[in-house]
Design a protein around this motif. Structure first.
Motif, PDB file in Angstrom:
ATOM      1  N   GLY A  52      65.284  21.135  21.543  1.00 57.17           N
ATOM      2  CA  GLY A  52      65.167  20.701  22.879  1.00 57.17           C
ATOM      3  C   GLY A  52      65.663  19.148  23.032  1.00 57.17           C
ATOM      4  O   GLY A  52      65.592  18.364  22.186  1.00 57.17           O
ATOM      5  N   VAL A  53      66.337  18.918  24.129  1.00 55.73           N
ATOM      6  CA  VAL A  53      66.799  17.792  24.427  1.00 55.73           C
ATOM      7  C   VAL A  53      66.657  17.190  25.969  1.00 55.73           C
ATOM      8  O   VAL A  53      66.700  18.158  26.864  1.00 55.73           O
ATOM      9  N   SER A  54      66.377  15.979  26.267  1.00 60.36           N
ATOM     10  CA  SER A  54      66.170  15.473  27.508  1.00 60.36           C
ATOM     11  C   SER A  54      66.781  14.050  27.517  1.00 60.36           C
ATOM     12  O   SER A  54      66.741  13.479  26.540  1.00 60.36           O
ATOM     13  N   ILE A  55      67.303  13.650  28.599  1.00 65.95           N
ATOM     14  CA  ILE A  55      67.943  12.450  28.673  1.00 65.95           C
ATOM     15  C   ILE A  55      67.469  11.518  29.652  1.00 65.95           C
ATOM     16  O   ILE A  55      67.799  11.869  30.723  1.00 65.95           O
ATOM     17  N   GLY A  56      67.151  10.179  29.371  1.00 69.96           N
ATOM     18  CA  GLY A  56      66.738   9.398  30.473  1.00 69.96           C
ATOM     19  C   GLY A  56      67.726   8.307  30.510  1.00 69.96           C
ATOM     20  O   GLY A  56      68.107   7.665  29.362  1.00 69.96           O
ATOM     21  N   ILE A  57      68.232   7.961  31.740  1.00 69.62           N
ATOM     22  CA  ILE A  57      69.271   6.783  31.853  1.00 69.62           C
ATOM     23  C   ILE A  57      68.730   5.642  32.484  1.00 69.62           C
ATOM     24  O   ILE A  57      68.237   5.539  33.741  1.00 69.62           O
ATOM     25  N   GLY A  58      68.436   4.500  31.996  1.00 71.05           N
ATOM     26  CA  GLY A  58      68.090   3.307  32.536  1.00 71.05           C
ATOM     27  C   GLY A  58      69.071   2.742  33.315  1.00 71.05           C
ATOM     28  O   GLY A  58      70.185   3.079  33.767  1.00 71.05           O
ATOM     29  N   GLY A  59      68.415   1.678  34.427  1.00 72.78           N
ATOM     30  CA  GLY A  59      69.300   1.032  35.303  1.00 72.78           C
ATOM     31  C   GLY A  59      70.427   0.294  34.954  1.00 72.78           C
ATOM     32  O   GLY A  59      70.461   0.059  33.308  1.00 72.78           O
ATOM     33  N   GLY A  60      71.474  -0.088  35.525  1.00 67.79           N
ATOM     34  CA  GLY A  60      72.554  -0.766  35.176  1.00 67.79           C
ATOM     35  C   GLY A  60      72.402  -2.437  34.893  1.00 67.79           C
ATOM     36  O   GLY A  60      71.476  -2.838  35.396  1.00 67.79           O
ATOM     37  N   PHE A  61      73.318  -2.887  33.930  1.00 68.62           N
ATOM     38  CA  PHE A  61      73.188  -4.207  33.775  1.00 68.62           C
ATOM     39  C   PHE A  61      74.418  -4.931  33.323  1.00 68.62           C
ATOM     40  O   PHE A  61      75.217  -3.963  32.690  1.00 68.62           O
ATOM     41  N   ARG A  62      74.663  -5.834  33.197  1.00 64.74           N
ATOM     42  CA  ARG A  62      75.880  -6.705  32.451  1.00 64.74           C
ATOM     43  C   ARG A  62      75.456  -7.550  31.416  1.00 64.74           C
ATOM     44  O   ARG A  62      76.273  -7.674  30.340  1.00 64.74           O
ATOM     45  N   GLU A  63      74.148  -8.214  31.768  1.00 65.72           N
ATOM     46  CA  GLU A  63      74.087  -9.169  30.601  1.00 65.72           C
ATOM     47  C   GLU A  63      73.180  -8.390  29.546  1.00 65.72           C
ATOM     48  O   GLU A  63      72.247  -7.654  29.658  1.00 65.72           O
ATOM     49  N   PRO A  64      73.572  -9.048  28.325  1.00 67.83           N
ATOM     50  CA  PRO A  64      72.764  -8.491  27.020  1.00 67.83           C
ATOM     51  C   PRO A  64      71.245  -8.583  27.131  1.00 67.83           C
ATOM     52  O   PRO A  64      70.602  -7.478  26.540  1.00 67.83           O
ATOM     53  N   ALA A  65      70.857  -9.568  27.736  1.00 64.32           N
ATOM     54  CA  ALA A  65      69.344  -9.927  27.789  1.00 64.32           C
ATOM     55  C   ALA A  65      68.603  -8.558  28.496  1.00 64.32           C
ATOM     56  O   ALA A  65      67.520  -8.498  28.446  1.00 64.32           O
ATOM     57  N   THR A  83      87.128   6.272  37.958  1.00 69.17           N
ATOM     58  CA  THR A  83      87.694   6.611  36.564  1.00 69.17           C
ATOM     59  C   THR A  83      86.762   6.718  35.518  1.00 69.17           C
ATOM     60  O   THR A  83      85.825   6.067  35.375  1.00 69.17           O
ATOM     61  N   GLY A  84      87.207   7.509  34.469  1.00 68.00           N
ATOM     62  CA  GLY A  84      86.352   7.715  33.017  1.00 68.00           C
ATOM     63  C   GLY A  84      85.117   8.490  33.596  1.00 68.00           C
ATOM     64  O   GLY A  84      84.758   8.977  34.448  1.00 68.00           O
ATOM     65  N   ILE A  85      84.332   8.643  32.306  1.00 69.05           N
ATOM     66  CA  ILE A  85      83.143   9.402  32.360  1.00 69.05           C
ATOM     67  C   ILE A  85      81.841   8.646  32.504  1.00 69.05           C
ATOM     68  O   ILE A  85      81.712   7.746  31.701  1.00 69.05           O
ATOM     69  N   ARG A  86      81.191   8.666  33.470  1.00 69.11           N
ATOM     70  CA  ARG A  86      79.776   8.043  33.665  1.00 69.11           C
ATOM     71  C   ARG A  86      78.710   8.634  33.012  1.00 69.11           C
ATOM     72  O   ARG A  86      78.673   9.660  32.264  1.00 69.11           O
ATOM     73  N   ALA A  87      77.553   7.765  32.741  1.00 70.45           N
ATOM     74  CA  ALA A  87      76.534   7.970  31.973  1.00 70.45           C
ATOM     75  C   ALA A  87      75.921   9.397  32.256  1.00 70.45           C
ATOM     76  O   ALA A  87      75.664  10.235  31.374  1.00 70.45           O
ATOM     77  N   GLU A  88      75.704   9.781  33.553  1.00 69.61           N
ATOM     78  CA  GLU A  88      75.258  11.028  33.891  1.00 69.61           C
ATOM     79  C   GLU A  88      76.052  12.244  33.404  1.00 69.61           C
ATOM     80  O   GLU A  88      75.569  13.416  32.972  1.00 69.61           O
ATOM     81  N   GLN A  89      77.537  11.904  33.436  1.00 66.94           N
ATOM     82  CA  GLN A  89      78.313  13.280  32.945  1.00 66.94           C
ATOM     83  C   GLN A  89      78.236  13.154  31.377  1.00 66.94           C
ATOM     84  O   GLN A  89      78.385  14.548  31.249  1.00 66.94           O
ATOM     85  N   LEU A  90      78.246  12.170  30.779  1.00 67.66           N
ATOM     86  CA  LEU A  90      78.016  12.452  29.469  1.00 67.66           C
ATOM     87  C   LEU A  90      76.599  12.737  28.939  1.00 67.66           C
ATOM     88  O   LEU A  90      76.784  13.735  28.099  1.00 67.66           O
ATOM     89  N   GLY A  91      75.920  12.582  29.730  1.00 71.88           N
ATOM     90  CA  GLY A  91      74.320  13.267  29.370  1.00 71.88           C
ATOM     91  C   GLY A  91      74.629  14.649  29.523  1.00 71.88           C
ATOM     92  O   GLY A  91      73.954  15.260  28.539  1.00 71.88           O
ATOM     93  N   ALA A  92      75.142  15.110  30.609  1.00 71.67           N
ATOM     94  CA  ALA A  92      75.178  16.481  30.817  1.00 71.67           C
ATOM     95  C   ALA A  92      75.942  17.252  29.754  1.00 71.67           C
ATOM     96  O   ALA A  92      75.684  18.335  29.302  1.00 71.67           O
ATOM     97  N   LEU A  93      77.085  16.354  29.359  1.00 73.23           N
ATOM     98  CA  LEU A  93      77.981  16.945  28.314  1.00 73.23           C
ATOM     99  C   LEU A  93      77.096  17.158  27.232  1.00 73.23           C
ATOM    100  O   LEU A  93      77.044  18.125  26.423  1.00 73.23           O
ATOM    101  N   CYS A  94      76.283  16.219  26.780  1.00 72.95           N
ATOM    102  CA  CYS A  94      75.703  16.107  25.503  1.00 72.95           C
ATOM    103  C   CYS A  94      74.599  17.332  25.478  1.00 72.95           C
ATOM    104  O   CYS A  94      74.557  18.017  24.451  1.00 72.95           O
ATOM    105  N   VAL A  95      73.837  17.425  26.802  1.00 78.37           N
ATOM    106  CA  VAL A  95      72.956  18.714  26.584  1.00 78.37           C
ATOM    107  C   VAL A  95      73.739  20.143  26.453  1.00 78.37           C
ATOM    108  O   VAL A  95      73.305  20.972  25.852  1.00 78.37           O
ATOM    109  N   GLN A  96      74.978  19.928  27.102  1.00 77.43           N
ATOM    110  CA  GLN A  96      75.773  21.265  26.823  1.00 77.43           C
ATOM    111  C   GLN A  96      76.242  21.601  25.393  1.00 77.43           C
ATOM    112  O   GLN A  96      75.915  22.667  25.087  1.00 77.43           O
ATOM    113  N   ARG A  97      76.642  20.448  24.735  1.00 74.54           N
ATOM    114  CA  ARG A  97      77.243  20.517  23.613  1.00 74.54           C
ATOM    115  C   ARG A  97      76.096  21.074  22.461  1.00 74.54           C
ATOM    116  O   ARG A  97      76.096  21.870  21.577  1.00 74.54           O
TER     117      ARG A  97
END
Length: 442
Positions: free
Chosen positions: A294-307, A271-285
């Protein structure tokens, strides 16, 4: 001509004294509002109550920042101002007052009446105007002369300027604190775990959800002019707004040529929009709004702890910088999907990667250009299916013998033995390089 009687003279003096006392009292109340941290709405309410007129604070763009009418609700006052004040000629009238830097009595063409417009100053700028619309006097409220109304409007506008300036300072300070907290999380400079958690929660971080950090690199249009830089700044601001609009709890930081987004993943998978989808939407917009940026987007690994924010950001940043260095403009790449490409992307010189791939598969690539063969795609599929001829044939919709032929043909062209571990590994790495560089359909 009859001379004024002594009684009428005394009456006039008494009236002037009352007016002066009322003016002093209004001034004192207005000054008190500035000391009490009141807002501009409270100023408008005071003026409306004491002068029996409708008062509004209007922005440069004709927005209603505050409104008050004697004995009426805020909603009714706003509607009244909207219906009787906002009209095409208002901008011209406001500009007139803005140029003089003083309160003016001006015609109100919408009601064939008059109004007083007082510019609200913050330094040398006029961000808004205090406008009084005259209505029939209310019982038991003394009428002020025109000059008195002008004086009250000017002083009220001064107080509004003090209040707005203070709000700007507070907003700026709050924004600076927020930026400092974000920078601290991205750099991992928190002194201990509890401090990092406090910083993150202050920014609205939800520890019950998974997050990922996105690094959006913005490349200004060619030329290096001031206009190019300004376009890049607008693109960065639009990027931050897009992510917040799509995910209101996103934590964003805007730098000179980078927008960083701490993005929560959907609470429920699927459910909802994942990071990859939002990234693609951002490049499109951005491509539609700022085609030269020019724009490119790197997405880091997932995490739950703020650290782990700093780790995910470092992964996103390194991934983004590497793919940009390889010329992959407009790419959206997740660190988790890189596999061995993660290591390849760390090679400083892409030409070294090209040379290696060319040494291994150069003859195959040249053969494909001449004969439109499918050797590279076959090899990739063959290795992905763990050297299974049958599964590779099913995926490519060909006979297993075709797979056998193509594999053997590659061995003949390259002189490699794909049954040999080292030769097979070299070919697999070469294929990954070609995919990473985007120079072959694999």
């Amino acid at each position: 001509m009859a001379e004024p009687s002594a009684t009428s003279g005394v009456t006039e003096i008494n009236q002037e004294n009352r007016t002066l006392r009322d003016l002093v009292e209004i001034y004192r109340h207005l000054s008190g509002l500035a000391l009490q941290d009141a807002d501009i709405g409270t100023v408008a309410e005071l003026i409306a109550r004491r002068t029996a007129v409708t008062v509004a604070v209007i922005s440069q763009k004709m927005g209603i920042l505050a409104a008050a009418s004697p004995g009426e609700s805020y909603e009714h006052s706003v509607q009244y101002v909207h219906d009787h004040l906002i009209h095409p000629r208002l901008a011209h009238l406001l500009a007139m007052a803005g140029k003089t830097r003083r309160a003016l009595r001006l015609p109100d063409p919408a009601r064939n009446a008059a109004m007083i417009v007082a510019p609200i100053l913050i330094g040398d700028t006029v961000p808004a105007y205090l406008v009084s619309l005259f209505v029939p006097p209310v019982e038991d409220v003394p009428e002020q002369s025109e000059d008195t109304h002008l004086l009250i409007a000017e002083h009220a506008a001064t107080i509004c300027g003090v209040i707005l300036a203070r709000e700007r300072v507070i907003t700026s300070a709050g924004s600076q604190v927020r930026d400092d907290l974000i920078e601290g999380l991205l750099s991992g400079s928190g002194r201990d775990h509890d401090e990092v958690v406090r910083w993150a929660h202050h920014l609205g971080f939800d520890s019950e959800r998974n997050h990922r950090v996105l690094s959006v690199l913005i490349e200004a249009p060619p030329g290096g002019s001031e206009r190019s830089k300004l376009v890049a700044e607008h693109a960065a601001a639009a990027t931050a707004r897009l992510f917040v609009a799509q995910s209101p709890d996103a934590i964003t930081a805007v730098r000179a040529r980078e927008v960083i987004v701490v993005l929560s993943e959907p609470a429920t998978p699927g459910t909802g929009i994942r990071a990859e989808q939002l990234g693609a939407l951002c490049v499109q917009r951005l491509g539609a709004l700022f085609p030269d940026v020019g724009v490119s987007i790197g997405i880091g690994g997932g995490f739950r702890e703020p650290a782990h924010i700093a780790r995910s950001y470092e992964e996103a940043r390194r991934t983004n910088e590497a793919i940009r260095r390889l010329g992959r403009r407009g790419a959206v790449v997740a660190f988790d999907s890189l596999g061995i490409s993660h290591l390849l992307l760390q090679v400083p010189d892409p030409e070294a990667l090209r040379e290696f791939a060319n040494d291994i598969l150069g003859e195959v690539l040249r053969h494909e250009q001449e004969h439109q063969s499918k050797y590279v795609a076959t090899l990739k599929c063959y290795f992905q299916e763990n050297n299974s001829l049958r599964r590779a044939a099913e995926r490519l919709h060909v006979h297993p013998n075709t797979i056998t032929y193509r594999v053997r043909r590659v061995e003949e062209i390259t002189g490699l033995d794909l049954e040999n571990y080292r030769d097979r590994l070299a070919v697999q790495v070469a294929l990954e390089i070609l995919e990473t560089l985007g120079e072959a359909e694999v």
